[in-house]
Write an enzyme that holds these catalytic residues in place. Structure first.
Site, PDB file in Angstrom:
ATOM      1  N   SER A   1      -6.077   6.583  -4.670  1.00 17.03           N
ATOM      2  CA  SER A   1      -5.262   6.409  -3.309  1.00 17.03           C
ATOM      3  C   SER A   1      -5.812   7.503  -2.586  1.00 17.03           C
ATOM      4  O   SER A   1      -5.754   8.784  -2.469  1.00 17.03           O
ATOM      5  CB  SER A   1      -3.988   6.767  -3.804  1.00 17.03           C
TER       6      SER A   1
ATOM      7  N   HIS B   1      -7.395   2.427  -2.850  1.00 19.51           N
ATOM      8  CA  HIS B   1      -6.173   1.975  -2.684  1.00 19.51           C
ATOM      9  C   HIS B   1      -5.673   2.603  -1.274  1.00 19.51           C
ATOM     10  O   HIS B   1      -5.785   3.797  -1.027  1.00 19.51           O
ATOM     11  CB  HIS B   1      -5.303   2.765  -3.930  1.00 19.51           C
TER      12      HIS B   1
ATOM     13  N   ASP C   1      -2.504   3.289   1.114  1.00 20.01           N
ATOM     14  CA  ASP C   1      -1.100   3.413   1.245  1.00 20.01           C
ATOM     15  C   ASP C   1      -0.429   3.400   2.540  1.00 20.01           C
ATOM     16  O   ASP C   1      -0.620   4.305   3.470  1.00 20.01           O
ATOM     17  CB  ASP C   1      -0.493   4.856   0.382  1.00 20.01           C
TER      18      ASP C   1
ATOM     19  N   MET D   1       2.413   3.114   4.976  1.00 19.12           N
ATOM     20  CA  MET D   1       3.859   3.494   5.028  1.00 19.12           C
ATOM     21  C   MET D   1       4.372   3.688   6.583  1.00 19.12           C
ATOM     22  O   MET D   1       3.657   4.052   7.458  1.00 19.12           O
ATOM     23  CB  MET D   1       4.163   4.806   4.312  1.00 19.12           C
TER      24      MET D   1
ATOM     25  N   HIS E   1      -1.678  -1.452  -0.085  1.00 17.44           N
ATOM     26  CA  HIS E   1      -0.244  -1.126  -0.494  1.00 17.44           C
ATOM     27  C   HIS E   1       0.749  -1.115   0.693  1.00 17.44           C
ATOM     28  O   HIS E   1       0.938  -0.124   1.356  1.00 17.44           O
ATOM     29  CB  HIS E   1      -0.068   0.018  -1.311  1.00 17.44           C
TER      30      HIS E   1
ATOM     31  N   MET F   1       3.917  -0.558   2.203  1.00 16.75           N
ATOM     32  CA  MET F   1       5.332   0.185   2.159  1.00 16.75           C
ATOM     33  C   MET F   1       6.022  -0.107   3.462  1.00 16.75           C
ATOM     34  O   MET F   1       5.997   0.985   4.008  1.00 16.75           O
ATOM     35  CB  MET F   1       5.208   1.117   1.459  1.00 16.75           C
TER      36      MET F   1
ATOM     37  N   MET G   1       5.674   0.422  -9.782  1.00 16.83           N
ATOM     38  CA  MET G   1       5.786   1.962  -9.310  1.00 16.83           C
ATOM     39  C   MET G   1       6.275   2.954 -10.234  1.00 16.83           C
ATOM     40  O   MET G   1       7.258   2.784 -10.856  1.00 16.83           O
ATOM     41  CB  MET G   1       6.496   2.023  -8.033  1.00 16.83           C
TER      42      MET G   1
ATOM     43  N   GLY H   1       6.416   6.846  -1.378  1.00 18.11           N
ATOM     44  CA  GLY H   1       6.755   7.765  -0.113  1.00 18.11           C
ATOM     45  C   GLY H   1       5.796   8.806  -0.090  1.00 18.11           C
ATOM     46  O   GLY H   1       5.430   9.178   0.796  1.00 18.11           O
ATOM     47  N   PHE H   2       5.512   9.319  -1.391  1.00 15.70           N
ATOM     48  CA  PHE H   2       4.468  10.686  -1.437  1.00 15.70           C
ATOM     49  C   PHE H   2       3.620  10.536  -2.493  1.00 15.70           C
ATOM     50  O   PHE H   2       3.948  10.097  -3.640  1.00 15.70           O
ATOM     51  CB  PHE H   2       5.564  11.716  -1.302  1.00 15.70           C
TER      52      PHE H   2
ATOM     53  N   GLY I   1       1.384  13.041  -5.321  1.00 15.49           N
ATOM     54  CA  GLY I   1       1.549  14.315  -6.008  1.00 15.49           C
ATOM     55  C   GLY I   1       2.907  14.256  -6.532  1.00 15.49           C
ATOM     56  O   GLY I   1       3.326  15.423  -7.033  1.00 15.49           O
TER      57      GLY I   1
ATOM     58  N   ASP J   1       1.115   2.730 -10.097  1.00 18.05           N
ATOM     59  CA  ASP J   1       0.984   3.774  -9.118  1.00 18.05           C
ATOM     60  C   ASP J   1       2.059   4.890  -9.277  1.00 18.05           C
ATOM     61  O   ASP J   1       3.347   4.604  -9.141  1.00 18.05           O
ATOM     62  CB  ASP J   1       1.038   2.919  -7.943  1.00 18.05           C
ATOM     63  N   GLY J   2       1.523   5.991  -9.326  1.00 18.68           N
ATOM     64  CA  GLY J   2       2.498   7.068  -9.184  1.00 18.68           C
ATOM     65  C   GLY J   2       2.337   8.009 -10.377  1.00 18.68           C
ATOM     66  O   GLY J   2       2.818   7.669 -11.534  1.00 18.68           O
ATOM     67  N   GLY J   3       1.928   9.214 -10.059  1.00 18.92           N
ATOM     68  CA  GLY J   3       1.684  10.188 -11.287  1.00 18.92           C
ATOM     69  C   GLY J   3       0.962   9.837 -12.248  1.00 18.92           C
ATOM     70  O   GLY J   3       1.152  10.406 -13.308  1.00 18.92           O
TER      71      GLY J   3
ATOM     72  N   GLY K   1      -3.903   9.464  -7.085  1.00 21.49           N
ATOM     73  CA  GLY K   1      -4.238  10.104  -5.992  1.00 21.49           C
ATOM     74  C   GLY K   1      -4.409  11.478  -5.998  1.00 21.49           C
ATOM     75  O   GLY K   1      -5.592  11.839  -6.145  1.00 21.49           O
TER      76      GLY K   1
END
Ligand code: DX5
Ligand code: ZN
Length: 237
Positions: free
Chosen positions: A10, A35, A37, A39, A68, A70, A141, A146-147, A149, A180-182, A202
């Site tokens: 990302s 990817h 993002d 937003m 993606h 959002m 997700m 939204g963020f 990290g 997606d995420g962490g 990311g």
């Protein structure tokens, strides 16, 4: 049959002052997707990137441009992103009525692009029902969008398994599952074993001391778990 996972770094975690170099680096390191993002400050609190960036990025890379969205109004924005060169457009089910979700997937396919639908962590997988038979990819997700990290939400792998079962039930064996995420070297094996095919990374890639090695380490850890899950499944069969 074993298929390696695809890594989708990302660029939200990239260095925007050296974005071209960062994208060339992930391409060289073996990423499959880039990817993006998007937003809008409404659907999620953050405001990131959009059409002009995609227009500049598309001719500069061979990677699949995985967008993606959002945003609150995907249906009205789709033509802009189609025109800007997206290869894959991913809409959030929470932003659309059932009828509009069906319309969005049809509109993406009519333009010849890959269509994906995304679920926020608290959204039940049943929300995919109106389109699951037609999707090229579903996104689970594993953080609140939204963020970058944030930490992986424990149990997201169970949701991946649920989506995989739902796709099989709908006869859509070819549908990819993205998470997606962490996602990093520790969490990738969990979701890969549960059936994830595409891993968004990311911070795990771009904030690493050696991003190319970090990308390859995530891929290796995920592929090992996928192979083990496949072998376990065959033994159990
Ligand atoms: C979050 C974004 C993610 C994020 C991933 O809303 O959709 O793609 O950038 O970043 P990491 O891998 O750092 O969680
Ligand atoms: Zn994302």
């Amino acid at each position: 049959m074993f298929q390696p996972v695809r890594i989708a770094p990302s660029i939200l975690s990239a260095d925007f002052m050296h974005l071209g170099d960062d994208v060339a680096m992930i391409e060289q390191a073996g990423a499959a997707f880039v990817h993006i993002d998007v937003m809008d400050g409404h659907f999620v609190p953050n405001l990131t990137m959009g059409v002009p960036l995609l227009k500049s990025l598309k001719p500069a890379t061979k990677l699949v441009c995985d967008v993606h969205l959002m945003i609150d109004n995907p249906l009205t924005e789709l033509p802009w992103f189609i025109d800007a060169g997206a290869d894959l457009l991913n809409v959030h089910v929470e932003a659309l009525s059932e009828a509009d979700l069906v319309r969005a997937v049809a509109q993406i396919h009519e333009a010849g692009l890959l269509a994906a639908a995304a679920l926020k962590p608290k959204t039940p997988v049943a929300a995919l029902a109106p389109v699951i038979a037609d999707l090229d990819m579903a996104l689970v997700m594993s953080v609140e969008p939204g963020f970058s990290g944030q930490s992986y939400i424990v149990g997201s792998d169970l949701k991946v398994a649920e989506v995989a079962a739902m796709a099989r039930g709908a006869g859509n064996e070819a549908m990819l599952i993205q998470v997606d995420g962490g996602i990093g070297e520790k969490t990738a094996p969990l979701v890969a074993a549960a059936g994830a095919d595409v891993l968004v990374c990311g911070n795990a890639v771009f904030k690493a001391a050696d991003p190319a090695s970090a990308l390859q380490a995530v891929q290796a850890a995920a592929d090992e778990a996928r192979l083990a899950a496949l072998a376990g499944g065959e033994q159990g069969a």
